[in-house]
Scaffold this active site. Structure first.
Site, PDB file in Angstrom:
ATOM      1  N   ASN A  73       0.864  -1.182   0.000  1.00 38.19           N
ATOM      2  CA  ASN A  73       0.000   0.000   0.000  1.00 38.19           C
ATOM      3  C   ASN A  73       0.901   1.233   0.000  1.00 38.19           C
ATOM      4  OD1 ASN A  73      -1.842   2.009   0.456  1.00 38.19           O
ATOM      5  ND2 ASN A  73      -2.456   1.324   2.498  1.00 38.19           N
ATOM      6  N   GLU A 111      -6.743   5.220   8.293  1.00 36.47           N
ATOM      7  CA  GLU A 111      -6.358   6.591   7.927  1.00 36.47           C
ATOM      8  C   GLU A 111      -7.533   7.332   7.289  1.00 36.47           C
ATOM      9  OE1 GLU A 111      -3.006   5.423   5.645  1.00 36.47           O
ATOM     10  OE2 GLU A 111      -1.821   5.035   7.449  1.00 36.47           O
ATOM     11  N   GLY A 143       2.377   2.628  10.705  1.00 37.92           N
ATOM     12  CA  GLY A 143       3.303   3.722  10.394  1.00 37.92           C
ATOM     13  C   GLY A 143       4.170   4.152  11.558  1.00 37.92           C
ATOM     14  N   HIS A 199      -9.691   1.697   5.519  1.00 36.53           N
ATOM     15  CA  HIS A 199      -8.404   1.874   6.198  1.00 36.53           C
ATOM     16  C   HIS A 199      -8.572   2.921   7.302  1.00 36.53           C
ATOM     17  CE1 HIS A 199      -4.237   2.736   7.027  1.00 36.53           C
ATOM     18  NE2 HIS A 199      -3.911   1.630   6.373  1.00 36.53           N
ATOM     19  N   LYS A 229       0.090   4.270  -0.388  1.00 39.88           N
ATOM     20  CA  LYS A 229      -0.590   5.454   0.167  1.00 39.88           C
ATOM     21  C   LYS A 229      -0.348   6.681  -0.720  1.00 39.88           C
ATOM     22  CE  LYS A 229      -0.352   3.227   4.618  1.00 39.88           C
ATOM     23  NZ  LYS A 229      -0.277   3.281   6.063  1.00 39.88           N
ATOM     24  N   GLU A 270      -5.761  -4.397  11.733  1.00 36.48           N
ATOM     25  CA  GLU A 270      -4.790  -3.309  11.756  1.00 36.48           C
ATOM     26  C   GLU A 270      -4.940  -2.456  12.999  1.00 36.48           C
ATOM     27  OE1 GLU A 270      -3.631  -3.163   7.487  1.00 36.48           O
ATOM     28  OE2 GLU A 270      -4.390  -1.241   8.102  1.00 36.48           O
ATOM     29  N   SER A 301       3.284  -1.843  10.597  1.00 29.72           N
ATOM     30  CA  SER A 301       4.750  -1.903  10.776  1.00 29.72           C
ATOM     31  C   SER A 301       5.349  -3.268  10.453  1.00 29.72           C
ATOM     32  CB  SER A 301       5.137  -1.449  12.192  1.00 29.72           C
ATOM     33  OG  SER A 301       4.733  -0.113  12.402  1.00 29.72           O
TER      34      SER A 301
HETATM   35  P1  PGA Z   1       2.740   0.534   7.786  1.00 26.83           P
HETATM   36  O1  PGA Z   1       1.258   0.686   7.211  1.00 26.83           O
HETATM   37  O2  PGA Z   1       3.299  -0.739   7.226  1.00 26.83           O
HETATM   38  O3  PGA Z   1       3.466   1.755   7.349  1.00 26.83           O
HETATM   39  O4  PGA Z   1       2.603   0.454   9.288  1.00 26.83           O
HETATM   40  C1  PGA Z   1       0.418  -0.419   7.305  1.00 26.83           C
HETATM   41  C2  PGA Z   1      -0.980  -0.109   6.903  1.00 26.83           C
HETATM   42  O5  PGA Z   1      -1.342   1.048   6.690  1.00 26.83           O
HETATM   43  O6  PGA Z   1      -1.756  -1.054   6.789  1.00 26.83           O
END
Ligand code: PGA
Length: 255
Positions: free
Chosen positions: A10, A99, A173, A97, A12, A167, A214
């Site tokens: 992803n 976010e 992140g 998601h 983003k 998640e 992560s």
């Molecule tokens: P990340 O993002 O690997 O940067 O933690 C994971 C996600 O958004 O699912």
């Protein structure tokens, strides 16, 4: 159901079009040889979908989208529908998601509409669920995840491929993944919730549960060892060619 682990990149909102094209070309060269080991899905921005689609088409890598709107041909300024994503070559789409839920106010109802619309167009939804740190500390992680999951799956029959990504928001992140033992508890709960909603044969056939937060090449193995976890949603590490290649290379399902 495919026994290969599902690894989703992803990207983003991190890359300009030429950067997405460049990284996709490198993925195509480096990752194709691991296609027997893992199902790799690449999710660029909507702007990058067409170009990345052309690059991935001759390979076994799969195109996914980061988000979608529900419905078709209606007056939604800025909207991109499941039909449009399919047309661009996408086979998967991330929905719900955290976010987007947190920054754009996406509700459980919207996530459900997106998931239903994806399924009706033969696009596999990757439905994200997960609790915040506050919810976890308040002892509400189970309630939160079960309610998000049930809402997202409302009116879904379970007869089409569907991915659920656990998640925990505090692990996204941050470079600090959830403890595998924690993930084990939560994916067990997700599996149990699916059992409450669908017949077991449909769950075995159509549902996959993955983890996101992560993930890197050093920890992916710990998550894939867990019962019920068959893949990962990878943000930060998917922007780094070497790291992501290593991650895919070490990926294996022990079940
Ligand atoms: P990340 O993002 O690997 O940067 O933690 C994971 C996600 O958004 O699912």
């Amino acid at each position: 159901m495919d026994k290969k682990p599902l690894i989703i990149a992803n990207w983003k909102m991190n890359l300009l079009l030429n950067e997405e094209v460049g990284l996709a070309k490198q993925f195509a060269v480096k990752l194709e040889r691991f296609a027997e080991k893992a199902e790799v899905v690449v999710c660029p921005t909507h702007l990058g979908l067409i170009e990345v689609s052309k690059i991935l088409k001759p390979t076994k890598l799969i195109l996914g989208a980061q988000d979608m709107a529900w419905g078709e041909n209606w007056a939604l300024t800025g909207g991109v529908s499941a039909g449009m994503l399919k047309d661009a070559g996408a086979r998967y789409c991330i929905v719900g998601h955290s976010e987007r839920r947190r920054n754009l106010g996406e509700t459980d109802d919207m996530v459900n509409k997106k998931a239903l619309s994806a399924i009706s167009h033969g696009l596999t939804p990757i439905i994200c669920v997960g609790e915040s740190l506050d919810e976890r500390q308040a002892g509400k992680k189970e309630v939160k995840v079960i309610s998000q999951l049930k809402a997202a799956l409302k009116n879904i029959k379970g007869d089409q491929p569907t991915v659920i990504s656990y998640e925990p928001i505090w692990a996204i992140g941050t470079g600090i993944p959830a403890e595998p033992s924690e993930v084990a508890l939560m994916v067990e709960l997700i599996h149990q919730t699916l059992v409450d909603l669908f017949p077991l044969d449909l769950i075995m056939k159509n549902f996959r549960i993955i983890y996101g937060g992560s993930i890197d090449s050093g920890n992916i193995g710990d998550f894939l060892k867990l019962r019920y976890v068959v893949g990962g949603l990878v943000g930060t590490a998917s922007l780094n060619l070497e790291e992501f290649t290593k991650l895919v290379q070490v990926t294996k399902l022990s079940k």
